[in-house]
Design a protein around this motif. Sequence first.
Motif, PDB file in Angstrom:
ATOM      1  N   ARG A  62      50.690  45.010  46.167  1.00  0.00           N
ATOM      2  CA  ARG A  62      51.011  45.725  44.927  1.00  0.00           C
ATOM      3  C   ARG A  62      50.914  44.797  43.724  1.00  0.00           C
ATOM      4  NH1 ARG A  62      55.478  47.915  48.040  1.00  0.00           N
ATOM      5  NH2 ARG A  62      55.059  50.078  48.625  1.00  0.00           N
ATOM      6  N   HIS A  63      51.147  43.510  43.946  1.00  0.00           N
ATOM      7  CA  HIS A  63      51.210  42.566  42.835  1.00  0.00           C
ATOM      8  C   HIS A  63      50.114  41.515  42.972  1.00  0.00           C
ATOM      9  CE1 HIS A  63      55.519  43.834  43.562  1.00  0.00           C
ATOM     10  NE2 HIS A  63      55.229  44.360  42.396  1.00  0.00           N
ATOM     11  N   ARG A  64      49.384  41.318  41.896  1.00  0.00           N
ATOM     12  CA  ARG A  64      48.348  40.292  41.827  1.00  0.00           C
ATOM     13  C   ARG A  64      48.565  39.493  40.555  1.00  0.00           C
ATOM     14  NH1 ARG A  64      43.655  41.156  45.005  1.00  0.00           N
ATOM     15  NH2 ARG A  64      43.851  42.986  46.364  1.00  0.00           N
ATOM     16  N   VAL A  65      48.765  38.195  40.691  1.00  0.00           N
ATOM     17  CA  VAL A  65      49.067  37.330  39.556  1.00  0.00           C
ATOM     18  C   VAL A  65      47.960  36.290  39.430  1.00  0.00           C
ATOM     19  CG1 VAL A  65      50.723  35.729  38.554  1.00  0.00           C
ATOM     20  CG2 VAL A  65      51.537  37.666  39.936  1.00  0.00           C
ATOM     21  N   GLU A  75      34.447  29.852  41.810  1.00  0.00           N
ATOM     22  CA  GLU A  75      33.647  30.714  40.960  1.00  0.00           C
ATOM     23  C   GLU A  75      34.381  31.998  40.586  1.00  0.00           C
ATOM     24  OE1 GLU A  75      30.044  31.485  42.980  1.00  0.00           O
ATOM     25  OE2 GLU A  75      29.428  29.391  43.091  1.00  0.00           O
ATOM     26  N   GLY A  76      35.102  32.562  41.524  1.00  0.00           N
ATOM     27  CA  GLY A  76      35.717  33.860  41.285  1.00  0.00           C
ATOM     28  C   GLY A  76      37.154  33.807  40.825  1.00  0.00           C
ATOM     29  N   GLY A  77      37.699  32.596  40.604  1.00  0.00           N
ATOM     30  CA  GLY A  77      39.081  32.492  40.171  1.00  0.00           C
ATOM     31  C   GLY A  77      40.047  32.510  41.335  1.00  0.00           C
ATOM     32  N   VAL A  78      41.302  32.208  41.038  1.00  0.00           N
ATOM     33  CA  VAL A  78      42.361  32.173  42.045  1.00  0.00           C
ATOM     34  C   VAL A  78      43.439  33.157  41.615  1.00  0.00           C
ATOM     35  CG1 VAL A  78      44.071  30.731  43.202  1.00  0.00           C
ATOM     36  CG2 VAL A  78      41.868  29.756  42.532  1.00  0.00           C
ATOM     37  N   GLU A  79      43.986  33.894  42.569  1.00  0.00           N
ATOM     38  CA  GLU A  79      45.100  34.777  42.275  1.00  0.00           C
ATOM     39  C   GLU A  79      46.102  34.733  43.416  1.00  0.00           C
ATOM     40  OE1 GLU A  79      43.896  38.807  41.797  1.00  0.00           O
ATOM     41  OE2 GLU A  79      42.957  38.955  43.761  1.00  0.00           O
ATOM     42  N   ALA A  80      47.353  34.991  43.057  1.00  0.00           N
ATOM     43  CA  ALA A  80      48.409  35.122  44.067  1.00  0.00           C
ATOM     44  C   ALA A  80      48.602  36.605  44.338  1.00  0.00           C
ATOM     45  CB  ALA A  80      49.702  34.491  43.565  1.00  0.00           C
ATOM     46  N   VAL A  81      48.562  36.966  45.616  1.00  0.00           N
ATOM     47  CA  VAL A  81      48.696  38.369  46.015  1.00  0.00           C
ATOM     48  C   VAL A  81      49.896  38.485  46.939  1.00  0.00           C
ATOM     49  CG1 VAL A  81      47.559  40.342  47.086  1.00  0.00           C
ATOM     50  CG2 VAL A  81      46.191  38.599  45.898  1.00  0.00           C
ATOM     51  N   ASP A  82      50.815  39.399  46.627  1.00  0.00           N
ATOM     52  CA  ASP A  82      51.972  39.545  47.504  1.00  0.00           C
ATOM     53  C   ASP A  82      51.579  40.322  48.766  1.00  0.00           C
ATOM     54  OD1 ASP A  82      51.959  42.243  46.613  1.00  0.00           O
ATOM     55  OD2 ASP A  82      54.106  42.362  46.980  1.00  0.00           O
ATOM     56  N   ARG A  83      52.419  40.256  49.788  1.00  0.00           N
ATOM     57  CA  ARG A  83      52.061  40.806  51.096  1.00  0.00           C
ATOM     58  C   ARG A  83      51.772  42.298  51.032  1.00  0.00           C
ATOM     59  NH1 ARG A  83      54.960  43.222  54.705  1.00  0.00           N
ATOM     60  NH2 ARG A  83      56.915  42.686  53.659  1.00  0.00           N
ATOM     61  N   MET A 104      55.943  40.210  27.418  1.00  0.00           N
ATOM     62  CA  MET A 104      54.896  40.179  26.407  1.00  0.00           C
ATOM     63  C   MET A 104      55.058  38.907  25.570  1.00  0.00           C
ATOM     64  SD  MET A 104      53.002  42.810  26.796  1.00  0.00           S
ATOM     65  CE  MET A 104      52.161  43.063  25.224  1.00  0.00           C
ATOM     66  N   PRO A 105      53.955  38.254  25.142  1.00  0.00           N
ATOM     67  CA  PRO A 105      52.560  38.668  25.316  1.00  0.00           C
ATOM     68  C   PRO A 105      51.905  38.128  26.588  1.00  0.00           C
ATOM     69  CG  PRO A 105      52.649  36.785  23.864  1.00  0.00           C
ATOM     70  CD  PRO A 105      54.075  37.068  24.256  1.00  0.00           C
ATOM     71  N   SER A 106      52.641  37.394  27.432  1.00  0.00           N
ATOM     72  CA  SER A 106      52.035  36.761  28.603  1.00  0.00           C
ATOM     73  C   SER A 106      51.659  37.766  29.687  1.00  0.00           C
ATOM     74  CB  SER A 106      53.005  35.735  29.195  1.00  0.00           C
ATOM     75  OG  SER A 106      54.153  36.372  29.725  1.00  0.00           O
ATOM     76  N   ARG A 107      52.268  38.970  29.657  1.00  0.00           N
ATOM     77  CA  ARG A 107      52.078  40.005  30.678  1.00  0.00           C
ATOM     78  C   ARG A 107      52.521  39.529  32.056  1.00  0.00           C
ATOM     79  NH1 ARG A 107      49.569  44.481  29.564  1.00  0.00           N
ATOM     80  NH2 ARG A 107      48.904  44.763  31.715  1.00  0.00           N
ATOM     81  N   GLU A 108      53.450  38.582  32.100  1.00  0.00           N
ATOM     82  CA  GLU A 108      54.035  38.137  33.362  1.00  0.00           C
ATOM     83  C   GLU A 108      54.938  39.237  33.903  1.00  0.00           C
ATOM     84  OE1 GLU A 108      57.245  34.840  35.002  1.00  0.00           O
ATOM     85  OE2 GLU A 108      56.399  34.650  32.997  1.00  0.00           O
ATOM     86  N   GLU A 109      54.787  39.544  35.175  1.00  0.00           N
ATOM     87  CA  GLU A 109      55.562  40.630  35.767  1.00  0.00           C
ATOM     88  C   GLU A 109      57.011  40.195  35.984  1.00  0.00           C
ATOM     89  OE1 GLU A 109      55.661  42.680  40.051  1.00  0.00           O
ATOM     90  OE2 GLU A 109      53.785  43.004  38.970  1.00  0.00           O
ATOM     91  N   LEU A 110      57.943  40.987  35.448  1.00  0.00           N
ATOM     92  CA  LEU A 110      59.360  40.713  35.623  1.00  0.00           C
ATOM     93  C   LEU A 110      59.958  41.520  36.771  1.00  0.00           C
ATOM     94  CD1 LEU A 110      60.544  40.723  31.899  1.00  0.00           C
ATOM     95  CD2 LEU A 110      60.208  38.732  33.365  1.00  0.00           C
ATOM     96  N   LEU A 111      59.489  42.746  36.939  1.00  0.00           N
ATOM     97  CA  LEU A 111      60.102  43.624  37.936  1.00  0.00           C
ATOM     98  C   LEU A 111      59.135  44.730  38.309  1.00  0.00           C
ATOM     99  CD1 LEU A 111      62.711  44.529  39.491  1.00  0.00           C
ATOM    100  CD2 LEU A 111      63.260  45.927  37.494  1.00  0.00           C
TER     101      LEU A 111
END
Length: 338
Positions: A203-206, A192-200, A148-155
């Motif tokens: 479960r995780h979308r950044v 237009e729709g943005g970029v996200e990183a998705v794990d295989r 917090m406050p970035s909401r970056e996933e740690l685990l």
Amino acid sequence: MRARVWFEPVTRGEEWYVGAPGFEPRLRGFTRTVEADGLGRFELILPADKDRYRIWAQALDDPSWVATQVLGSADDGFGEVVLELAPREGLRGRITDGGGVPRVPVQLWAHSGRGLGTWSRSFTTEEDGSFSLFDLPEGPFELTILEMPSREELLWMRVDPNSLDLGTIDCTDLRARRARLVGRFADPGEDEGGVEAVDRTRRHRVPVELSGGFFDVTLPAGDWALVRRYGDTLLDLFEVADLRPGEVRDLGELRSDRPATVRLRFLDPTAREPDAFRIVRTAFRGKKRMFLPVAEVPAAGDRDLTLAPGRYVVVREATRRRWALDLLPAELRLLDIE
């Protein structure tokens, strides 16, 4: 013993967000929580748009005292419900950041995943870095820890209901297991729709922020895909395999190929609504294979789809039959569906 009382629907395929101690329960954007009086009496009005509900009670002075009960159909009326508070084991732990220093604030999200009885709880650490959660339905669940406050996933972890004491979680060690991904999109103006990183595992979308097309994102180690969506069906995908702890991987300049066109010709005159096709993009191969939904289109007449080059699976919902496509840049592909 004074207590607060709330409910959550027992439903399928929907997410219902309910606060943990110190938070108001939230259901569809409104609150359904009451406080029992000194004699333990309460009145709770439940909407009749769901078949079953789980009702909770939790002591205000000691949140480890909890009671829960699943109610029957709303059509039968709920009448009087007796909830007996009793102490129960809950999820416990403490989050530190090197040398035992408490890490605050950190947000935790416990959730059951999809399916019958979907539920989730959002809560934060105390000043000493400790956390606890007692209003847990039965069964295993997933726990996500967010900076917090970035909401970056740690685990992210799966929790066994028989092992709810997680002990001390050192965030310093968690950061050492992360990696950086840098690079540049050659045509950022088309995004237009943005970029996200998705794990295989999906479960995780950044979210990936772009600045002049450049990006620099921190991710846990593993297999990832950079996904960019622009337009209704156009989805670009760039595979990032075996990202290692502590690695800084430079992807250089990423450029989109010219899109391909797939013409679906539906030749089955017996089809009836709501028959449809699902278009799924695939990444990686073998045991690491990954599937990303692209679009769903009605199964009626001829239809042209504009898709980014790559591997796809077309699934007909009515019959579950599948067709594999490996599209080349600027290709025109005809697919007859019988």
